[in-house]
Scaffold this active site. Structure first.
Site, mmCIF file in Angstrom:
data_model
loop_
_atom_site.group_PDB
_atom_site.id
_atom_site.type_symbol
_atom_site.label_atom_id
_atom_site.label_comp_id
_atom_site.label_asym_id
_atom_site.label_seq_id
_atom_site.Cartn_x
_atom_site.Cartn_y
_atom_site.Cartn_z
ATOM 1 N N LYS A 1 -11.516 -0.912 6.929
ATOM 2 C CA LYS A 1 -10.661 -1.909 7.548
ATOM 3 C C LYS A 1 -11.015 -2.143 9.018
ATOM 4 O O LYS A 1 -11.087 -3.271 9.475
ATOM 5 C CB LYS A 1 -9.192 -1.481 7.471
ATOM 6 C CG LYS A 1 -8.685 -1.184 6.079
ATOM 7 C CD LYS A 1 -8.568 -2.426 5.238
ATOM 8 C CE LYS A 1 -7.877 -2.142 3.925
ATOM 9 N NZ LYS A 1 -7.793 -3.316 3.049
ATOM 10 N N ASP B 1 -0.687 6.866 6.557
ATOM 11 C CA ASP B 1 -1.852 6.087 6.162
ATOM 12 C C ASP B 1 -2.091 5.055 7.264
ATOM 13 O O ASP B 1 -1.321 4.122 7.437
ATOM 14 C CB ASP B 1 -1.565 5.402 4.822
ATOM 15 C CG ASP B 1 -2.651 4.416 4.402
ATOM 16 O OD1 ASP B 1 -3.675 4.321 5.105
ATOM 17 O OD2 ASP B 1 -2.457 3.739 3.376
ATOM 18 N N TRP C 1 0.812 -1.215 0.000
ATOM 19 C CA TRP C 1 0.000 0.000 0.000
ATOM 20 C C TRP C 1 0.846 1.266 0.000
ATOM 21 O O TRP C 1 0.534 2.234 -0.692
ATOM 22 C CB TRP C 1 -0.988 -0.023 1.168
ATOM 23 C CG TRP C 1 -2.065 -1.030 0.949
ATOM 24 C CD1 TRP C 1 -2.270 -2.196 1.638
ATOM 25 C CD2 TRP C 1 -3.065 -1.004 -0.074
ATOM 26 N NE1 TRP C 1 -3.338 -2.889 1.117
ATOM 27 C CE2 TRP C 1 -3.838 -2.188 0.066
ATOM 28 C CE3 TRP C 1 -3.374 -0.102 -1.092
ATOM 29 C CZ2 TRP C 1 -4.911 -2.480 -0.781
ATOM 30 C CZ3 TRP C 1 -4.444 -0.400 -1.938
ATOM 31 C CH2 TRP C 1 -5.198 -1.564 -1.778
#
Length: 364
Positions: A195, A171, A102
């Site tokens: 998430k 993040d 990511w």
């Protein structure tokens, strides 16, 4: 239908209590007689909800008053573009600490808008975080970006880097609200809600006020943090239902004891699985270095480099018992258990019990 235990990496499991609230409020939001799904985003009911959610975010993380809380469409990936669009103008360059898939995607997106300095040497194996003394940080960078928890590879930061005054951007999509963090050490914190704190469709952004008003001229209005801030996250019709669900999940976290309680549960759940893996004499193999093992996403193999035949049998047997969404990401294979806030100790114990039975059947 038999009980299902959901270990999916995202969208992740929601708390049962929140489902009860959603059912009750679905067709009668705020005693309005209609659903939030058909309520105006300019209504007093929704604007009150918008502020209530900002307040619970601020309480849970003890956010200083010089930070703004924003709700934006586009999820975490949308913020991969929003971060450079809003911040890179100061010097035209940014540092990216790539420790998994990511953060690598975030760096790739940022290259469209300025120069990106890769702080760490390139690798195709994300199993550790190099000591900060080895990092190649640029003192001229507009910001330093990292991903605090890599959902795919299971690598989680156990420290906050010292960026020597350069704004740190994080993040936190997959470990948001799983533990306390010192917000004052970050310039920006962001993450997609699906998430750990809600469902897909919305990103939560926490930005220090002095980092506003610097967006590149090409920045779309919907990704411009300054415009979003001025409009109290109602620049246009926002993803209202996703924001609402996020709010109800955050209120649930607060009722359950806040982030200290979530961190304690996360430690217990992760330890159940990692201890079992480590005691299996190599039958189960966790590739990530112990000090940076994620407490949210636990990838493992059966053997090293992995016996795909046994792994398929493991996954088939797990699903038959209601232990679902355990297949590892397609980029890494194997098995992955995501143990987000809503996943209970009892559910993790059920998985651990199955892992022990599978070991006893196949280890010899």
């Amino acid at each position: 239908m038999s009980k299902v235990y959901n270990f999916g990496a995202g969208p992740g499991k929601l708390p049962e209590e929140v489902y009860d609230i959603l059912r009750e409020e679905l067709t009668n939001f705020d005693n309005s007689g209609i659903s939030l799904l058909e309520t105006s985003h300019r209504s007093s009911s929704y604007m009150k909800l918008n502020l209530e959610i900002q307040d619970v975010v601020r309480r849970l993380l003890d956010i200083p008053p010089n930070y703004k809380i924003l709700f934006l469409a586009g999820g975490g990936v949308g913020e991969f573009a929003a971060v450079p669009l809003n911040l890179i103008s100061r010097t035209g360059t940014a540092d990216y600490v790539v420790t998994g898939a990511w953060s690598a995607k975030a760096a790739k997106e940022a290259k469209k808008y300025g120069k990106v300095n890769m702080v760490l040497p390139p690798t195709d194996k994300y199993i550790d975080i190099p000591d900060q003394s080895t990092w190649n940080l640029d003192p001229n960078a507009s910001y330093v970006h990292l991903c605090t928890n890599e959902t795919i590879h299971g690598v989680e930061f156990d420290f906050i880097p010292d960026t020597k005054g350069v704004p740190l951007v994080a993040d936190m999509s997959s470990n948001f609200m799983s533990k306390k963090v010192d917000v004052s050490k970050f310039g920006v914190i962001y993450g997609g809600a699906q998430k750990n704190i809600g469902t897909s469709g919305v990103a939560l952004v926490i930005v220090r006020e002095d980092l506003l008003n610097s967006a590149l001229p090409i920045t779309p209005s919907l990704l411009d943090w300054t415009q979003t801030c001025k409009a109290e996250s109602i620049l246009n019709t926002p993803p209202m239902f996703a924001i609402y669900i996020m709010g109800r999940v955050l209120q649930w976290i607060e009722r359950k004891g806040g982030l200290d309680a979530m961190a304690d549960l996360a430690n217990k759940k992760a330890s159940l699985l990692y201890d079992l893996i480590d005691a299996s004499n190599g039958f189960y193999y966790a590739p990530v270095a112990k000090n940076v093992r994620s407490k949210m996403n636990i990838p493992f193999r059966i053997g090293n480099p992995g016996n795909e035949t046994l792994e398929k049998e493991f996954l088939k047997g797990a699903e038959a018992l209601g232990l679902i969404q355990l297949k590892g990401h397609r980029d890494v294979g194997g098995i992955r258990a995501s143990t987000y806030n809503a996943v209970t100790i009892q559910e993790v114990q059920a998985l651990a019990s199955y892992m022990k039975d599978f070991y006893n059947k196949h280890a010899n």
